[in-house]
Design an enzyme around this catalytic site. Structure first.
Site, mmCIF file in Angstrom:
data_model
loop_
_atom_site.group_PDB
_atom_site.id
_atom_site.type_symbol
_atom_site.label_atom_id
_atom_site.label_comp_id
_atom_site.label_asym_id
_atom_site.label_seq_id
_atom_site.Cartn_x
_atom_site.Cartn_y
_atom_site.Cartn_z
ATOM 1 N N CYS B 88 7.705 0.011 4.435
ATOM 2 C CA CYS B 88 6.500 0.281 5.544
ATOM 3 C C CYS B 88 7.446 -0.497 7.043
ATOM 4 O O CYS B 88 6.085 -0.487 7.867
ATOM 5 C CB CYS B 88 5.654 -1.467 4.750
ATOM 6 S SG CYS B 88 6.437 -2.246 4.190
ATOM 7 N N HIS B 164 4.059 -6.820 4.501
ATOM 8 C CA HIS B 164 2.822 -5.930 4.724
ATOM 9 C C HIS B 164 3.374 -5.956 6.795
ATOM 10 O O HIS B 164 2.814 -6.800 6.890
ATOM 11 C CB HIS B 164 2.051 -5.501 4.500
ATOM 12 C CG HIS B 164 1.244 -4.355 4.586
ATOM 13 N ND1 HIS B 164 1.723 -3.022 3.986
ATOM 14 C CD2 HIS B 164 -0.278 -4.208 5.455
ATOM 15 C CE1 HIS B 164 0.172 -2.009 4.649
ATOM 16 N NE2 HIS B 164 -0.471 -2.837 5.900
#
Lengths: 116, 326
Positions: B88, B164
């Site tokens: 990510c 994230h």
């Protein structure tokens, strides 16, 4: 009576504390033996060795290796290091195997000296 | 999310991200951590191409209600669905690089961009996970202890912190939020080159307010033009101005000279920082297992290992007894 110990919590970083190895690293023979294992770009000096051993990156590597040893799946790596695959069964097993390896070498040296 | 092709976890560090970007063949880009969300701090970093907001992911869907995403945004915004967990950071970086035409992507990423241009978001995500270039650059930060990395990947669901990453980027006069776990790019309203960071700030601060209640860790990174290049350009500009001044204008001269000395100082600081990053990255990528093993071996041969192990165990035991008493 040692069986009750929760031995899995020992980490390599607990053994190789910066205080404990400070005096050892200042030994020139030891330092020189470790230089080949520093990054290629490093200067082979005691200061550099000292700095690297104290770097967060080295400490993190100790932490990762400890975690990997505790997961008990490092058999192949142990064989590469000339240790019994069972040395991959935890931090203590790993340290004990290194002790055992040193003891064997010691005995061999003594045997070969006796023969001379 | 699948584990496709072993992507290692990489550290969220501006030095790592900067090297990652240049490793993909992109030139003139730097990543800086933003410590304070005020305009003056951000002004110093300009030009900024995009912001990356990262927070510890808790598995559940974001508590943030998403504004409606635009269906046609895929035409002009590069948006990829996140296929692999560990990628990510790279994905958030790509979201910024791919959406700015001023950035020199280099041959590899330019080809990748045109190759995937017509792909829907999920296929773009798949293309990222299948790209040998992107994966190999990402994994070059795998600290070269291969046994350990493969295992860490499989146990990452444990107590490893999962972070994230969300990107904020201005595209064609609008500010977009690009979150690989969302269904598409989120249009946060019109903006221009001047005011987009201010608008992004408001959105990010709102998120931070929400997350700080639940003690979620977060940080913010800015993808900027190479600071050394920027400072060099500013130095050249002031030197030129200084040269064009007549002798009479002493006050103006002194002001330019003081500007130049400030810039020179910042330039040196930047050089020092780059050298430090380079060094840290070399250490990150070094396989420390041989050093560790040989250190332990030498200690054992000199009969110094057992005392250290005993001391460590005794200390552990003491800590345990203390915590048991509590």
């Amino acid at each position: 009576p040692q069986g009750t110990e929760r031995t899995n919590s020992l980490e390599l970083g607990n053994v190789l504390t910066t205080e404990a190895i400070r005096s050892i690293l200042s030994d020139q023979d030891i330092a020189s033996a470790l230089f080949p294992h520093l990054p290629e770009t490093s200067d082979n000096t005691n200061e550099e060795l000292h700095e690297i051993i104290h770097s967060p990156q080295f400490r993190q590597s100790l932490h990762r290796l400890s975690a990997a040893l505790q997961s008990g799946q490092l058999g192949p790596l142990m064989t590469q290091l000339g240790l019994d695959p069972s040395a991959g069964n935890g931090v203590e097993a790993f340290l004990a195997a290194i002790e055992e390896q040193a003891r064997r070498r010691d005995d061999q040296d003594r045997d070969s000296m006796d023969q001379d | 999310m699948s584990d496709a092709g072993n992507w290692c976890l990489i550290e969220s560090d501006p030095g790592v991200f900067t090297e990652l970007i240049s490793g993909m063949g992109v030139s003139g880009i730097q990543v800086e951590e933003v410590f304070s969300l005020d305009e003056t701090s951000l002004d110093k970093l300009k030009p900024i191409y995009g912001l990356i907001f990262l927070f510890k992911w808790q598995g559940a869907q974001s508590s943030m209600p998403h504004p409606d995403s635009q269906d046609d945004a895929n035409d002009h915004v590069f948006f990829a669905k996140q296929i692999i967990n560990n990628a990510c950071a790279t994905q958030a970086i790509l979201s910024i690089l791919m959406n700015n035409s001023d950035i020199e992507l280099g041959d590899d990423l330019s080809n990748f961009k045109s190759f995937t241009a017509d792909f829907p978001p999920d296929l773009k995500g798949l293309a990222i996970s299948n790209s040998d270039l992107i994966r190999s650059v990402h994994n070059s930060f795998s600290r070269s202890d291969p046994f350990i990395n493969e295992m860490q990947d499989s146990s990452a669901q444990g107590d490893e912190d999962l972070f994230h990453f969300i990107s904020y980027v201005p595209v064609h006069g609008a500010l977009y939020e690009l979150d690989g776990l969302s269904s598409g790019p989120v249009n946060l309203g019109p903006c221009n080159e001047e005011n987009w960071t201010e608008k992004a700030n408001q959105v990010i601060m709102e998120r931070m307010r929400k997350y700080s209640e639940s003690e979620i860790h977060f940080s913010l990174m800015a993808v900027t033009k190479d600071r050394i290049e920027t400072l060099q350009e500013q130095l050249d500009e002031f030197s030129g101005l200084l040269m064009s001044l007549g002798d009479a204008d002493q006050e103006q001269r002194r002001e330019f000279e003081s500007q130049i000395s400030i810039l020179q100082y910042e330039y040196e600081q930047e050089k020092t920082k780059r050298a430090r990053w380079k060094r840290e990255n070399q250490l990150r990528q070094h396989n420390f297992i041989p050093l560790t093993y040989n250190l332990l071996r030498i200690l054992a041969e000199r009969k110094k290992l057992q005392p250290l192990v005993n001391a460590a165990k005794a200390k552990k035991r003491l800590e345990r007894e203390r915590s048991d008493k509590k």
